[in-house]
Design a protein around this motif. Structure first.
Motif, PDB file in Angstrom:
ATOM      1  N   ARG A   1      13.068 -10.192  14.871  1.00  0.00           N
ATOM      2  CA  ARG A   1      13.218 -11.624  14.566  1.00  0.00           C
ATOM      3  C   ARG A   1      13.911 -11.857  13.234  1.00  0.00           C
ATOM      4  O   ARG A   1      14.146 -13.002  12.839  1.00  0.00           O
ATOM      5  CB  ARG A   1      11.841 -12.294  14.520  1.00  0.00           C
ATOM      6  CG  ARG A   1      11.205 -12.537  15.866  1.00  0.00           C
ATOM      7  CD  ARG A   1       9.744 -12.960  15.717  1.00  0.00           C
ATOM      8  NE  ARG A   1       9.527 -13.941  14.669  1.00  0.00           N
ATOM      9  CZ  ARG A   1       8.313 -14.314  14.237  1.00  0.00           C
ATOM     10  NH1 ARG A   1       7.234 -13.747  14.761  1.00  0.00           N
ATOM     11  NH2 ARG A   1       8.179 -15.214  13.289  1.00  0.00           N
ATOM     12  N   GLY A   2      14.215 -10.789  12.521  1.00  0.00           N
ATOM     13  CA  GLY A   2      14.854 -10.945  11.219  1.00  0.00           C
ATOM     14  C   GLY A   2      13.881 -11.112  10.075  1.00  0.00           C
ATOM     15  O   GLY A   2      14.290 -11.472   8.960  1.00  0.00           O
ATOM     16  N   VAL A   3      12.587 -10.869  10.330  1.00  0.00           N
ATOM     17  CA  VAL A   3      11.588 -10.965   9.270  1.00  0.00           C
ATOM     18  C   VAL A   3      11.678  -9.710   8.399  1.00  0.00           C
ATOM     19  O   VAL A   3      11.653  -8.583   8.900  1.00  0.00           O
ATOM     20  CB  VAL A   3      10.170 -11.100   9.858  1.00  0.00           C
ATOM     21  CG1 VAL A   3       9.117 -11.084   8.754  1.00  0.00           C
ATOM     22  CG2 VAL A   3      10.061 -12.388  10.675  1.00  0.00           C
ATOM     23  N   THR A   4      11.802  -9.889   7.104  1.00  0.00           N
ATOM     24  CA  THR A   4      11.854  -8.770   6.175  1.00  0.00           C
ATOM     25  C   THR A   4      10.481  -8.116   6.068  1.00  0.00           C
ATOM     26  O   THR A   4       9.465  -8.803   5.953  1.00  0.00           O
ATOM     27  CB  THR A   4      12.302  -9.252   4.783  1.00  0.00           C
ATOM     28  OG1 THR A   4      13.626  -9.779   4.877  1.00  0.00           O
ATOM     29  CG2 THR A   4      12.294  -8.120   3.774  1.00  0.00           C
ATOM     30  N   VAL A   5      10.441  -6.789   6.119  1.00  0.00           N
ATOM     31  CA  VAL A   5       9.194  -6.037   5.977  1.00  0.00           C
ATOM     32  C   VAL A   5       9.296  -5.156   4.733  1.00  0.00           C
ATOM     33  O   VAL A   5      10.205  -4.334   4.619  1.00  0.00           O
ATOM     34  CB  VAL A   5       8.920  -5.167   7.219  1.00  0.00           C
ATOM     35  CG1 VAL A   5       7.576  -4.442   7.049  1.00  0.00           C
ATOM     36  CG2 VAL A   5       8.909  -6.009   8.485  1.00  0.00           C
ATOM     37  N   VAL A   6       8.377  -5.339   3.798  1.00  0.00           N
ATOM     38  CA  VAL A   6       8.371  -4.595   2.538  1.00  0.00           C
ATOM     39  C   VAL A   6       7.225  -3.589   2.549  1.00  0.00           C
ATOM     40  O   VAL A   6       6.069  -3.968   2.699  1.00  0.00           O
ATOM     41  CB  VAL A   6       8.211  -5.546   1.334  1.00  0.00           C
ATOM     42  CG1 VAL A   6       8.092  -4.754   0.034  1.00  0.00           C
ATOM     43  CG2 VAL A   6       9.381  -6.516   1.256  1.00  0.00           C
ATOM     44  N   PRO A   7       7.502  -2.281   2.411  1.00  0.00           N
ATOM     45  CA  PRO A   7       6.422  -1.287   2.302  1.00  0.00           C
ATOM     46  C   PRO A   7       5.773  -1.348   0.921  1.00  0.00           C
ATOM     47  O   PRO A   7       6.458  -1.372  -0.102  1.00  0.00           O
ATOM     48  CB  PRO A   7       7.140   0.055   2.505  1.00  0.00           C
ATOM     49  CG  PRO A   7       8.519  -0.288   2.993  1.00  0.00           C
ATOM     50  CD  PRO A   7       8.827  -1.644   2.457  1.00  0.00           C
ATOM     51  N   HIS A   8       4.447  -1.336   0.925  1.00  0.00           N
ATOM     52  CA  HIS A   8       3.670  -1.435  -0.309  1.00  0.00           C
ATOM     53  C   HIS A   8       2.791  -0.197  -0.415  1.00  0.00           C
ATOM     54  O   HIS A   8       1.846  -0.023   0.357  1.00  0.00           O
ATOM     55  CB  HIS A   8       2.808  -2.704  -0.258  1.00  0.00           C
ATOM     56  CG  HIS A   8       2.020  -2.983  -1.499  1.00  0.00           C
ATOM     57  ND1 HIS A   8       2.605  -3.070  -2.749  1.00  0.00           N
ATOM     58  CD2 HIS A   8       0.691  -3.215  -1.683  1.00  0.00           C
ATOM     59  CE1 HIS A   8       1.663  -3.351  -3.644  1.00  0.00           C
ATOM     60  NE2 HIS A   8       0.500  -3.426  -3.030  1.00  0.00           N
ATOM     61  N   GLY A   9       3.126   0.708  -1.347  1.00  0.00           N
ATOM     62  CA  GLY A   9       2.381   1.939  -1.504  1.00  0.00           C
ATOM     63  C   GLY A   9       1.112   1.752  -2.306  1.00  0.00           C
ATOM     64  O   GLY A   9       1.048   0.912  -3.213  1.00  0.00           O
ATOM     65  N   VAL A  10       0.097   2.568  -1.988  1.00  0.00           N
ATOM     66  CA  VAL A  10      -1.174   2.492  -2.709  1.00  0.00           C
ATOM     67  C   VAL A  10      -1.661   3.854  -3.192  1.00  0.00           C
ATOM     68  O   VAL A  10      -2.713   3.929  -3.835  1.00  0.00           O
ATOM     69  CB  VAL A  10      -2.278   1.849  -1.831  1.00  0.00           C
ATOM     70  CG1 VAL A  10      -1.918   0.416  -1.474  1.00  0.00           C
ATOM     71  CG2 VAL A  10      -2.534   2.655  -0.565  1.00  0.00           C
ATOM     72  N   LYS A  11      -0.914   4.943  -2.918  1.00  0.00           N
ATOM     73  CA  LYS A  11      -1.437   6.270  -3.224  1.00  0.00           C
ATOM     74  C   LYS A  11      -0.471   7.177  -3.992  1.00  0.00           C
ATOM     75  O   LYS A  11      -0.712   8.378  -4.091  1.00  0.00           O
ATOM     76  CB  LYS A  11      -1.869   6.969  -1.927  1.00  0.00           C
ATOM     77  CG  LYS A  11      -3.071   6.318  -1.269  1.00  0.00           C
ATOM     78  CD  LYS A  11      -3.574   7.129  -0.080  1.00  0.00           C
ATOM     79  CE  LYS A  11      -4.829   6.505   0.525  1.00  0.00           C
ATOM     80  NZ  LYS A  11      -5.340   7.289   1.677  1.00  0.00           N
ATOM     81  N   LEU A  12       0.581   6.631  -4.559  1.00  0.00           N
ATOM     82  CA  LEU A  12       1.491   7.493  -5.321  1.00  0.00           C
ATOM     83  C   LEU A  12       0.876   7.967  -6.629  1.00  0.00           C
ATOM     84  O   LEU A  12       1.198   9.039  -7.121  1.00  0.00           O
ATOM     85  CB  LEU A  12       2.799   6.757  -5.622  1.00  0.00           C
ATOM     86  CG  LEU A  12       3.909   6.820  -4.585  1.00  0.00           C
ATOM     87  CD1 LEU A  12       5.205   6.268  -5.172  1.00  0.00           C
ATOM     88  CD2 LEU A  12       4.130   8.231  -4.070  1.00  0.00           C
ATOM     89  N   SER A  13       0.023   7.156  -7.222  1.00  0.00           N
ATOM     90  CA  SER A  13      -0.580   7.488  -8.521  1.00  0.00           C
ATOM     91  C   SER A  13       0.488   7.629  -9.601  1.00  0.00           C
ATOM     92  O   SER A  13       0.596   8.641 -10.301  1.00  0.00           O
ATOM     93  CB  SER A  13      -1.401   8.785  -8.427  1.00  0.00           C
ATOM     94  OG  SER A  13      -2.315   8.898  -9.500  1.00  0.00           O
ATOM     95  N   LEU A  14       1.275   6.574  -9.742  1.00  0.00           N
ATOM     96  CA  LEU A  14       2.368   6.586 -10.716  1.00  0.00           C
ATOM     97  C   LEU A  14       1.879   6.749 -12.153  1.00  0.00           C
ATOM     98  O   LEU A  14       2.625   7.211 -13.021  1.00  0.00           O
ATOM     99  CB  LEU A  14       3.191   5.304 -10.597  1.00  0.00           C
ATOM    100  CG  LEU A  14       4.018   5.138  -9.323  1.00  0.00           C
ATOM    101  CD1 LEU A  14       4.643   3.743  -9.272  1.00  0.00           C
ATOM    102  CD2 LEU A  14       5.097   6.214  -9.233  1.00  0.00           C
ATOM    103  N   GLY A  15       0.638   6.366 -12.403  1.00  0.00           N
ATOM    104  CA  GLY A  15       0.110   6.488 -13.757  1.00  0.00           C
ATOM    105  C   GLY A  15      -0.635   7.773 -14.018  1.00  0.00           C
ATOM    106  O   GLY A  15      -1.220   7.944 -15.098  1.00  0.00           O
ATOM    107  N   GLY A  16      -0.625   8.687 -13.059  1.00  0.00           N
ATOM    108  CA  GLY A  16      -1.332   9.941 -13.254  1.00  0.00           C
ATOM    109  C   GLY A  16      -0.629  10.861 -14.235  1.00  0.00           C
ATOM    110  O   GLY A  16       0.588  10.775 -14.441  1.00  0.00           O
ATOM    111  N   ALA A  17      -1.393  11.765 -14.832  1.00  0.00           N
ATOM    112  CA  ALA A  17      -0.805  12.723 -15.768  1.00  0.00           C
ATOM    113  C   ALA A  17       0.048  13.758 -15.048  1.00  0.00           C
ATOM    114  O   ALA A  17       0.987  14.307 -15.625  1.00  0.00           O
ATOM    115  CB  ALA A  17      -1.915  13.424 -16.555  1.00  0.00           C
ATOM    116  N   GLU A  18      -0.284  14.024 -13.762  1.00  0.00           N
ATOM    117  CA  GLU A  18       0.494  14.985 -12.989  1.00  0.00           C
ATOM    118  C   GLU A  18       1.743  14.312 -12.422  1.00  0.00           C
ATOM    119  O   GLU A  18       1.766  13.108 -12.185  1.00  0.00           O
ATOM    120  CB  GLU A  18      -0.334  15.541 -11.828  1.00  0.00           C
ATOM    121  CG  GLU A  18      -1.641  16.186 -12.233  1.00  0.00           C
ATOM    122  CD  GLU A  18      -2.804  15.216 -12.203  1.00  0.00           C
ATOM    123  OE1 GLU A  18      -2.549  13.980 -12.124  1.00  0.00           O
ATOM    124  OE2 GLU A  18      -3.946  15.671 -12.270  1.00  0.00           O
TER     125      GLU A  18
END
Length: 283
Positions: A62-79
């Protein structure tokens, strides 16, 4: 309704208008929204090489934009971020023909232990460096831009060196990332940790906002909890209006993650969000 409308945006340039978080439990409701412009889907629930969940393929058609939203990358982790998780996010973006992806400024694991929650970072220069390094690693593998979402937290770390605005701005400036601004988180943090939410809006680089989250919450035991299962309170809708008065974002998204109300009430929440922002209703 009258008033300003959402800024026009050609398909493929990013989300625009009013959207809702797509969840299997409300897939039928979402499919029936005639004015829907975009949805957001939790990236970890989509298999890049498999069939899309029921309903998402139809929305894309239908042309609806779908945005993936991550929750487990842990961008703030020390590793360093897990390359497999980054590859998954990139694959989901490609499978959905998404214009961008989003993730959180938070950590979810340390030393191989999974917390199961988005955990807040100390606002230190060491934390800025860790986030910047992981964001750059992620951006190098993504086919689309990345938007970063600051989270809600009940406390401040005792060794904070920066305030919220400076912390976020340093990360965005160093990475060139976009901002996913959650006004419910702004309200929750101001309520629980002190501070003026309007003063924060005045200091953030609002021109970098890719889209905005809006969610409900509730007062419990002296704290405001960002539940995503309660109606959006008037204070958060007021913040939407205040944000739009400063810089009108291209898109706003209602987050609901359980205790879904009857369809009429959910439509009412979407209409209230559109009205607060001065956007066309989607229902």
């Amino acid at each position: 309704m009258t008033g300003p409308t959402a800024p026009p945006a050609p398909p493929g340039t990013g989300p625009y208008g009013v959207g809702i978080g797509w969840r299997p439990e409300i897939a039928g409701f979402v499919a029936g929204l005639p004015g829907l412009r975009f949805v957001e889907v939790v990236a970890e629930t989509v298999a890049p090489a498999g069939a899309l969940p029921d309903g998402l393929a139809d929305l894309r058609g239908r042309g609806v934009t779908v945005v993936p939203h991550g929750v487990k990358l842990s961008l703030g982790g020390a590793e360093p971020v897990d390359p497999a998780r980054v590859a998954h996010l990139a694959g989901v973006a490609t499978a959905l023909d998404a214009p961008l992806v989003s993730e959180h400024i938070a950590f979810v694991r340390a030393g191989g232990v999974e917390a199961g929650h988005l955990l807040p970072l100390p606002r230190s220069r060491e934390a800025v460096a860790a986030v910047v390094a992981n964001v750059r690693r992620t951006q190098a593998e993504l086919p689309v831009p990345l938007a970063l979402e600051p989270i809600a937290a009940l406390f401040d770390w005792p060794d904070d060196e920066l305030d919220e605005a400076d912390f976020l701005t340093e990360i965005l400036d160093a990475t060139g990332a976009l901002l996913l601004l959650d006004v419910a988180n702004v309200h929750a943090n101001a309520r629980n940790r002190g501070g003026d939410p309007l003063a924060l809006l005045d200091r953030l680089p609002l021109e970098r906002v890719a889209y905005v989250h809006v969610a409900g919450g509730a007062e419990r035991a002296g704290f405001y909890h960002d539940t995503h299962t309660d109606p959006v309170p008037a204070e958060v809708l007021d913040l939407v209006g205040a944000l739009c008065a400063r810089h009108r974002p291209p898109a706003l998204l209602l987050e609901r993650d359980g205790h879904y109300p009857p369809a009429a009430e959910l439509r009412g929440e979407l209409d209230a969000l559109a009205t607060a922002a001065g956007y066309p209703v989607v229902t």
